[in-house]
Design an enzyme around this catalytic site. Sequence first.
Site, short mmCIF file in Angstrom:
data_model
loop_
_atom_site.label_atom_id
_atom_site.label_comp_id
_atom_site.label_asym_id
_atom_site.label_seq_id
_atom_site.Cartn_x
_atom_site.Cartn_y
_atom_site.Cartn_z
N GLU A 1 62.05 34.77 33.77
CA GLU A 1 62.63 36.04 34.21
C GLU A 1 63.94 35.71 34.91
OE1 GLU A 1 60.37 38.12 37.25
OE2 GLU A 1 59.48 36.25 37.96
N TYR B 1 56.07 42.44 49.86
CA TYR B 1 57.05 43.52 50.01
C TYR B 1 57.19 44.31 48.72
CZ TYR B 1 60.62 41.05 47.25
OH TYR B 1 61.31 40.45 46.23
N1 PDD Z 1 63.19 42.43 42.86
N2 PDD Z 1 61.32 39.72 39.02
C1 PDD Z 1 61.59 39.38 40.29
C2 PDD Z 1 61.50 37.94 40.67
C3 PDD Z 1 61.96 40.37 41.23
O1 PDD Z 1 62.23 40.02 42.49
C4 PDD Z 1 62.08 41.72 40.80
C5 PDD Z 1 62.48 42.81 41.73
C6 PDD Z 1 61.80 42.02 39.45
C7 PDD Z 1 61.89 43.42 38.91
O2 PDD Z 1 60.90 44.24 39.45
P1 PDD Z 1 61.09 45.81 39.58
O3 PDD Z 1 61.47 46.31 38.25
O4 PDD Z 1 59.74 46.29 40.00
O5 PDD Z 1 62.16 46.06 40.62
C8 PDD Z 1 61.41 41.00 38.60
C9 PDD Z 1 63.49 43.41 43.88
C10 PDD Z 1 64.38 44.51 43.42
C11 PDD Z 1 64.02 42.68 45.12
O6 PDD Z 1 63.49 41.62 45.41
O7 PDD Z 1 64.92 43.18 45.79
#
Ligand code: PDD
Length: 280
Positions: A179, A34
């Site tokens: 993270e 996703y």
């Molecule tokens: N999540 N790390 C994890 C485990 C994540 O699920 C996400 C993003 C990020 C940050 O990625 P980005 O900057 O591309 O949004 C890091 C999204 C927002 C979600 O699962 O809803």
Amino acid sequence: MKCLVIYYKNGFMERENAKVDIEDRGYQFGDGIYEVVRVYNGKFFTLDEHLARFVRSATELHIKLPFTVEALTNLLEQLVEKNELINGYVYIQLTRGAADRIHNYADNLEPVLTMYSTVRERALSDIENGVDVYLHEDIRWLRCDIKSLNLLPNTLANTAAKNKGGHEAILHRGEIVTEASASNIFIVKNNELVTHPANNLILNGITRGKILQIAEDLKIPVKEEAFTIEELFAADEAFITNTGVEIGPINHVDDKAIGTGKPGPVTRKLQKAFEALLPS
Ligand code: PDD
């Protein structure tokens, strides 16, 4: 407010009319991928980067993309238009498809694409005031670089943090901070940024990538190196990044203040530069 028109399988339809096959492997095995992409003022932000990661996730899991990136972009633009979305998200999901429930997968399955939008304003209170977070052991698999539907370790950690009154769970493998449950984490020490390298232990966040670019432009030094829980507690500032919160200053970790316990000057500088990139 949920959107009215979604994209499911082969076309646009009303949400109520989408029928999910009970043997869709996404539904049964979390076998899919996703993306969540932000829309500001009716315009996508970093769509190309999100779609590039989507293609990478599909490739890593040997799921065939039913569309080219150009065709997907076109469908996403139609989705935003049909739902008259101004500020919010689009969610894009691709599962391997439906088949008899056996663990191994055949390579002739028809992947199922789902896309819908959600109205959401910017998280201004979190951005402005900062957030509190709680530590949680990172119990995920060793391919966190793939944005897969398997999010149970993330949802368990996130819920544990929310139940303590926090905003996010900061994940750590032993002493090493990786993270967060749905975001990346940076610390600031002596005006230098430190964040975990983009390897198999973290999702290479699109927002994280933007911060690295901004830091380069602003001549803020960055170390893409693992840091420990101890270093997190000793940091001058810390913040999380993701598509939803953008840059969320961390005030407290496990109820202990980071730096002054308030958003710090480097975080503020990055927030300001990030904000300048948003579509107006
Ligand atoms: N999540 N790390 C994890 C485990 C994540 O699920 C996400 C993003 C990020 C940050 O990625 P980005 O900057 O591309 O949004 C890091 C999204 C927002 C979600 O699962 O809803």
